[in-house]
Design an enzyme around this catalytic site. Structure first.
Site, PDB file in Angstrom:
ATOM      1  N   ARG A  91       3.768  13.497  15.953  1.00  0.00           N
ATOM      2  CA  ARG A  91       4.136  14.906  15.984  1.00  0.00           C
ATOM      3  C   ARG A  91       3.713  15.571  14.675  1.00  0.00           C
ATOM      4  O   ARG A  91       3.701  14.956  13.610  1.00  0.00           O
ATOM      5  CB  ARG A  91       5.648  15.063  16.174  1.00  0.00           C
ATOM      6  CG  ARG A  91       6.114  14.576  17.518  1.00  0.00           C
ATOM      7  CD  ARG A  91       7.566  14.928  17.761  1.00  0.00           C
ATOM      8  NE  ARG A  91       7.996  14.382  19.044  1.00  0.00           N
ATOM      9  CZ  ARG A  91       7.695  14.925  20.215  1.00  0.00           C
ATOM     10  NH1 ARG A  91       6.986  16.028  20.264  1.00  0.00           N
ATOM     11  NH2 ARG A  91       8.093  14.369  21.338  1.00  0.00           N
TER      12      ARG A  91
ATOM     13  N   GLU B 134      -2.026  24.935  21.858  1.00  0.00           N
ATOM     14  CA  GLU B 134      -1.730  24.224  20.622  1.00  0.00           C
ATOM     15  C   GLU B 134      -2.948  23.693  19.876  1.00  0.00           C
ATOM     16  O   GLU B 134      -3.037  23.837  18.660  1.00  0.00           O
ATOM     17  CB  GLU B 134      -0.784  23.059  20.913  1.00  0.00           C
ATOM     18  CG  GLU B 134       0.554  23.508  21.496  1.00  0.00           C
ATOM     19  CD  GLU B 134       1.492  22.343  21.740  1.00  0.00           C
ATOM     20  OE1 GLU B 134       2.160  21.917  20.788  1.00  0.00           O
ATOM     21  OE2 GLU B 134       1.543  21.862  22.891  1.00  0.00           O
TER      22      GLU B 134
ATOM     23  N   ARG C  99       5.692  28.737  14.357  1.00  0.00           N
ATOM     24  CA  ARG C  99       5.474  28.459  12.939  1.00  0.00           C
ATOM     25  C   ARG C  99       6.515  27.484  12.423  1.00  0.00           C
ATOM     26  O   ARG C  99       7.676  27.536  12.815  1.00  0.00           O
ATOM     27  CB  ARG C  99       5.561  29.749  12.108  1.00  0.00           C
ATOM     28  CG  ARG C  99       4.652  30.850  12.558  1.00  0.00           C
ATOM     29  CD  ARG C  99       4.996  32.183  11.885  1.00  0.00           C
ATOM     30  NE  ARG C  99       4.587  32.214  10.491  1.00  0.00           N
ATOM     31  CZ  ARG C  99       5.401  32.492   9.491  1.00  0.00           C
ATOM     32  NH1 ARG C  99       6.691  32.725   9.722  1.00  0.00           N
ATOM     33  NH2 ARG C  99       4.955  32.542   8.255  1.00  0.00           N
TER      34      ARG C  99
ATOM     35  N   ASP D 248       0.271  21.872  15.712  1.00  0.00           N
ATOM     36  CA  ASP D 248      -0.692  20.933  16.286  1.00  0.00           C
ATOM     37  C   ASP D 248      -2.128  21.378  16.050  1.00  0.00           C
ATOM     38  O   ASP D 248      -3.015  20.543  15.906  1.00  0.00           O
ATOM     39  CB  ASP D 248      -0.414  20.751  17.778  1.00  0.00           C
ATOM     40  CG  ASP D 248       0.776  19.838  18.023  1.00  0.00           C
ATOM     41  OD1 ASP D 248       0.607  18.610  17.947  1.00  0.00           O
ATOM     42  OD2 ASP D 248       1.878  20.345  18.253  1.00  0.00           O
TER      43      ASP D 248
ATOM     44  N   HIS E  69      14.390  20.177  14.548  1.00  0.00           N
ATOM     45  CA  HIS E  69      13.235  19.314  14.309  1.00  0.00           C
ATOM     46  C   HIS E  69      13.583  18.271  13.271  1.00  0.00           C
ATOM     47  O   HIS E  69      14.523  18.427  12.499  1.00  0.00           O
ATOM     48  CB  HIS E  69      12.046  20.142  13.832  1.00  0.00           C
ATOM     49  CG  HIS E  69      11.339  20.818  14.956  1.00  0.00           C
ATOM     50  ND1 HIS E  69      10.653  20.133  15.916  1.00  0.00           N
ATOM     51  CD2 HIS E  69      11.227  22.129  15.289  1.00  0.00           C
ATOM     52  CE1 HIS E  69      10.129  20.980  16.788  1.00  0.00           C
ATOM     53  NE2 HIS E  69      10.472  22.198  16.432  1.00  0.00           N
TER      54      HIS E  69
ATOM     55  N   ARG F  88      11.612  24.111  27.405  1.00  0.00           N
ATOM     56  CA  ARG F  88      10.228  23.744  27.110  1.00  0.00           C
ATOM     57  C   ARG F  88       9.965  22.341  27.622  1.00  0.00           C
ATOM     58  O   ARG F  88      10.805  21.452  27.496  1.00  0.00           O
ATOM     59  CB  ARG F  88       9.932  23.808  25.605  1.00  0.00           C
ATOM     60  CG  ARG F  88       8.470  23.455  25.287  1.00  0.00           C
ATOM     61  CD  ARG F  88       8.114  23.710  23.830  1.00  0.00           C
ATOM     62  NE  ARG F  88       8.614  22.684  22.937  1.00  0.00           N
ATOM     63  CZ  ARG F  88       7.884  22.075  21.984  1.00  0.00           C
ATOM     64  NH1 ARG F  88       6.611  22.395  21.830  1.00  0.00           N
ATOM     65  NH2 ARG F  88       8.416  21.185  21.187  1.00  0.00           N
TER      66      ARG F  88
END
Length: 926
Positions: free
Chosen positions: A757, A545, A623, A585, A155, A424
């Site tokens: 995001r 989410e 998480r 989210d 990320h 994903r």
């Protein structure tokens, strides 16, 4: 003036922390010497002056110190600014290393002293389980179906370069050497010199990347943690747990557990919003993972062969081992009477052949001859078991418990693919692809115009039919071709590396049954779903989410399970279904308190639905590192799950710089893995020793959540100009230009908070030290609740804190965030907002809510100050924050210069360096 940089660290004088203080002083002194030697006395004196003023301001709230600090920092040249940022950033890194080493030191001291196991230790958990009446057999039965999986994800908060990590690992090894060995004066001097070289290398290593990370760069970074930690520490964890269980047996019979804990990965398989993850990237990712596994096994086999030198003249061997030795291509006369060496040489040759066949590579050390490749990792495991059984049968148990034991476990855990790789994708993409496939096959089919019930009917019919929907004779859009290609690549990879190589497909933004059936249809088209047999080769995992999606999660799963077509497929997966819950989210959507409460309620509802359908529930917790993205201590988080939500199985993501903090140091890494295993066992087997929450607790939580939700939504989504305030008062714009991730910061080309995001949203608020996603709305919520319940409201909240682990964990995590926040520093970032009226309308609201939240938190918890009950974190903050504040002040000054058009490249680079340093100091900022 101190003669060396950072030699005075303000720590509580506690004998336990003496070694930590000494390490920080020593590393600070060495860094100071490095700065002086590299850049001269003037730069060193400047940095020392900044340090002293920062400590005075932080410790004594001295206004003179603040004025001097700001004057100094605001008048730095660009070159001076760069050196100040680098000095304080590297000091943050060094403090992190010293603290990690201290954790290792204290753990070892605890064990050496024979002290009672601590909460979170596997030994403590095992004692508690036996103490509550569990038997060894019950625990063994538990492990047959248990699953614990930390999943590494890439990320845009992973700011550290691998080269920096390598330098830090070298320093860690040298610190550890001093702890473990009684050094002679000569050895001590050599160690000191080696640390100096390592710090100098760190200082001269570029902190920033010069180009944006590719997905494969992220894969390589993730694989480095297998080298540092996982390949060796996971087998050690299993061995320790098995020995603990064996020690409880009256006859001390050896115990062998199934491999219930495995690492997972998204890196190279997560396509949600990342167009750079393609079928080719997936194939290369799996090849890189497999290469890491094969190299490790080959090296271990080679070393094992050198160790097992027993001759038939002196020991007996089993017939199976002798047969294995006879099949070896090794015909050296020097090893003719050494059957273990011959057997292992033959295994090495077979593994080398497999390495060549699967990856086209040869090992560095060539095999003794040609041999048949292994068809699977299970075949390699079987040969290792043959060696193991022969040793046991012939009086060599001690040899079976050494390197062989760990290699057997490693092969069982990591296979030929190293880590299961999840795929994903966003449900919107699946929807478009399915619509195109259906319309290409039948031009009259307008899938996107159908309602939910109509879509379900169409999809059920398609996944029940063996007729392919996609045709090789039709041309599809690039998006559809790419989606089909990646699922087909996954099908091929499972055949190549093993069934567990790609076990899961996750659907982001799931909001209904059709989202899950759309994925099922794509799996059928790719050979991963077999209608005639009713077999599904991967897990279909919905990710809920937003707040609304969480509220609809249980009804959606209820409707899905009611479909006979899906129930048939689920039976082929052992009637086990995984559901992923999105912390990030949901927090950005509804705020910290509401997100946590809706997640808790969703879990309760899912437990009931799954029980009614007799389906085993496995929750996957998405998480982040920060509390604003579901972070916080893992042990408490798992134990705070509602009853029935764990059931021996749990997966959770490990993201951003938290991966480095948890797993960069091998012993710290094993400790963190052990905590996950211990918490899962306790949450599953100790059956929630606390009483169910009282009805008034649930009502209070619902009220608090409603108030907090309205306060948060009113600020973030309903306050005119808040979007502008966010973009101007944080480093969000500059983060987008920092080469710290392969994925864009926003899902769309827009500045809307809805499209941003969650990761850079939280990261940006952390950088400016406001930490808004981790607390905003709580103060208002409590005030509103107390106003509505003046007689007993406070007592109820205080009882909730004392009696309900969920609420206590929520407050504990919020307290950690508030302790890391600094409203004074945040006020400097607010000055970056050009519209004075906008700034003056928003920042006072933030300031007031921050003060209110701290006040009500103290009142509920009964504490006079933040972190009164968490001395370790309090100590850590006192160690590092005086050295973090200058980075924030410099960052604000550089942002002002940059946004006013200063063309100097050193300004932009300085901003990016400061982002790196602040992230290192906060440790869990994203």
């Amino acid at each position: 003036m101190n003669t060396h940089l950072y030699t005075k660290v303000d720590l509580a004088e506690d004998d336990k922390d003496h070694s930590l203080r000494e390490d920080i002083r020593r590393l600070g002194r060495i860094l100071g010497d490095t700065v002086r030697n590299q850049h001269g006395e003037e730069i060193f004196a400047l940095i020392e002056r900044v340090r002293q003023n920062s400590i005075r301001f932080r410790r004594d709230a001295d206004p003179t110190a603040r004025a001097e600090l700001e004057t100094t920092l605001n008048t730095l040249t660009n070159d001076q600014t760069t050196q100040v940022i680098r000095a304080f950033s590297y000091f943050s890194h060094l403090v992190n290393l010293a603290e990690d080493q201290h954790h290792v030191r204290r753990t070892r001291a605890h064990l050496i002293a024979g002290s009672a196991p601590r909460r979170g230790d596997l030994a403590h958990t095992i004692e508690a389980l036996y103490g509550s009446g569990h038997t060894t057999q019950q625990l063994l039965d538990f492990f047959q179906t248990a699953e614990v999986s930390p999943v590494l994800t890439a990320h845009p908060t992973e700011v550290q370069r691998k080269s920096i990590l390598n330098c830090q690992m070298a320093i860690t090894r040298l610190l550890d050497e001093r702890d473990r060995m009684q050094l002679t004066p000569e050895e001590s001097s050599a160690n000191e010199e080696a640390v100096g070289r390592a710090v100098l290398t760190l200082w001269q290593t570029r902190m920033l990347r010069t180009s944006k990370l590719s997905v494969l760069d992220e894969v390589e970074n993730g694989l480095s943690f297998y080298d540092y930690t996982f390949l060796r520490e996971l087998p050690q964890l299993y061995a320790g747990l098995e020995d603990l269980l064996a020690s409880k047996d009256a006859e001390h019979k050896p115990v062998e557990l199934p491999s219930f804990m495995k690492m997972g990965s998204w890196i190279g398989g997560d396509r949600d919003g990342n167009p750079f993850v393609t079928a080719e990237v997936l194939e290369k990712t799996l090849a890189m993972q497999a290469t890491r596994a094969f190299k490790f096994y080959l090296d271990e086999l080679h070393t094992l062969g050198s160790q097992l030198s027993m001759a038939t003249l002196l020991v007996n061997v089993s017939p199976e081992l002798m047969a294995l030795a006879q099949r070896s291509p090794d015909h050296s006369p020097h090893r003719a009477d050494e059957p273990y060496r011959l057997a292992i040489s033959g295994m090495y040759a077979r593994l080398a052949s497999t390495y060549k066949q699967l990856l086209g590579l040869d090992p560095v050390i060539h095999a003794s001859g040609e041999a048949l490749a292994y068809a699977s990792a299970e075949e390699l495991s079987a040969d290792l078991d043959t060696v193991h059984q022969s040793l046991l049968a012939n009086g060599s148990l001690a040899l079976a418990r050494g390197r062989l034991r760990h290699l057997r476990r490693a092969v069982n855990v990591f296979g030929f693919y190293l880590a299961p790789l999840d795929l994903r994708q966003n449900s919107d993409v699946h929807e478009r692809v399915v619509a195109e496939l259906l319309q290409a096959a039948n031009p009259a089919m307008h899938y996107l115009e159908l309602n939910e019930a109509q879509r379900i009917a169409v999809l059920v019919a398609e996944i029940s039919s063996s007729r392919p929907l996609a045709s090789p004779y039709l041309t599809y859009s690039e998006e559809t071709q790419s989606e089909l290609a990646i699922y087909r690549a996954a099908c091929t990879a499972k055949q190549r590396y093993g069934h567990g190589a790609v076990p899961n497909c996750i659907i982001s933004k799931t909001d209904g049954v059709s989202d899950m059936l759309e994925l099922a249809l794509l799996l059928k088209e790719s050979g991963l779903l077999h209608p005639a047999e009713g077999r599904l080769d991967v897990n279909i995992i919905p990710l809920f989410e937003t707040i609304e999606d969480l509220q609809n999660s249980a009804p959606s799963m209820d409707s899905l399970f009611a479909l006979p077509a899906y129930a048939r497929l689920l039976a082929s997966r052992g009637n086990a279904q995984e559901v992923m819950l999105g912390y990030s989210d949901s927090n950005k959507d509804g705020g910290f308190l509401t997100s946590g409460w809706e997640l808790y309620k969703a879990e309760l509802d899912l437990v009931k639905v799954f029980a009614r359908h007799q389906v085993r529930l496995r929750l996957f917790h998405g998480r982040g590192g920060s509390v604003g993205r579901g972070g916080g201590p893992s042990f408490q988080a798992i134990l705070a799950q509602p009853a029935g939500a764990v059931q021996g199985q749990i997966r959770l993501t490990e993201q951003g710089e938290v991966i480095t903090a948890k797993y960069g140091n091998p012993e710290v890494g094993r400790r963190n893995l052990e905590v996950l295993a211990a918490a899962t066992m306790e949450a599953s087997l100790l059956a929630h020793t606390e009483a169910p929450p009282r009805p008034e607790f649930l009502s209070a939580m619902e009220e608090l959540s409603d108030h907090a939700f309205r306060a948060y939504r009113h600020l973030v989504y309903e306050t005119e100009g808040f979007e502008q305030y966010f973009w101007e008062s944080t480093v969000i714009s500059e983060i987008a230009g920092l080469n710290i991730g392969s994925r864009p910061a926003s899902r769309k080309k827009s500045t809307a908070i809805e499209d941003l995001r969650a990761i850079p949203w939280v990261f940006s608020w952390s950088q400016c030290r406001l930490m808004l996603p981790g607390w905003f709305g709580f103060g208002t919520a409590v005030q509103s609740y107390l106003k509505a319940h003046p007689e007993n409201g406070l007592q109820i909240l205080q009882d909730m804190f004392k009696e309900w682990s969920f609420f206590a964990t929520v407050l504990s995590n919020m307290e950690m965030v508030l302790a890391k926040s600094d409203i004074g520093i945040a006020s400097r970032y607010a000055q970056l907002v050009k519209d004075v009226a906008l700034r003056d309308s928003i920042f006072p609201r933030l300031q007031a809510e921050h003060a209110t939240t701290i006040a009500v938190l103290k009142t509920i918890s009964g504490q006079d100050e933040l972190l009164a009950a968490n001395p370790l974190l309090k100590r850590s903050i006192s160690n590092r924050f005086p050295y973090l504040s200058p980075l924030n002040h410099v960052q604000v000054e550089l942002l002002e210069r940059y946004r006013q058009g200063d063309p100097d490249e050193r300004v932009r680079r300085g901003i990016h360096l400061s982002i790196n340093g602040i992230a290192a100091g906060l440790r869990n900022s994203g």
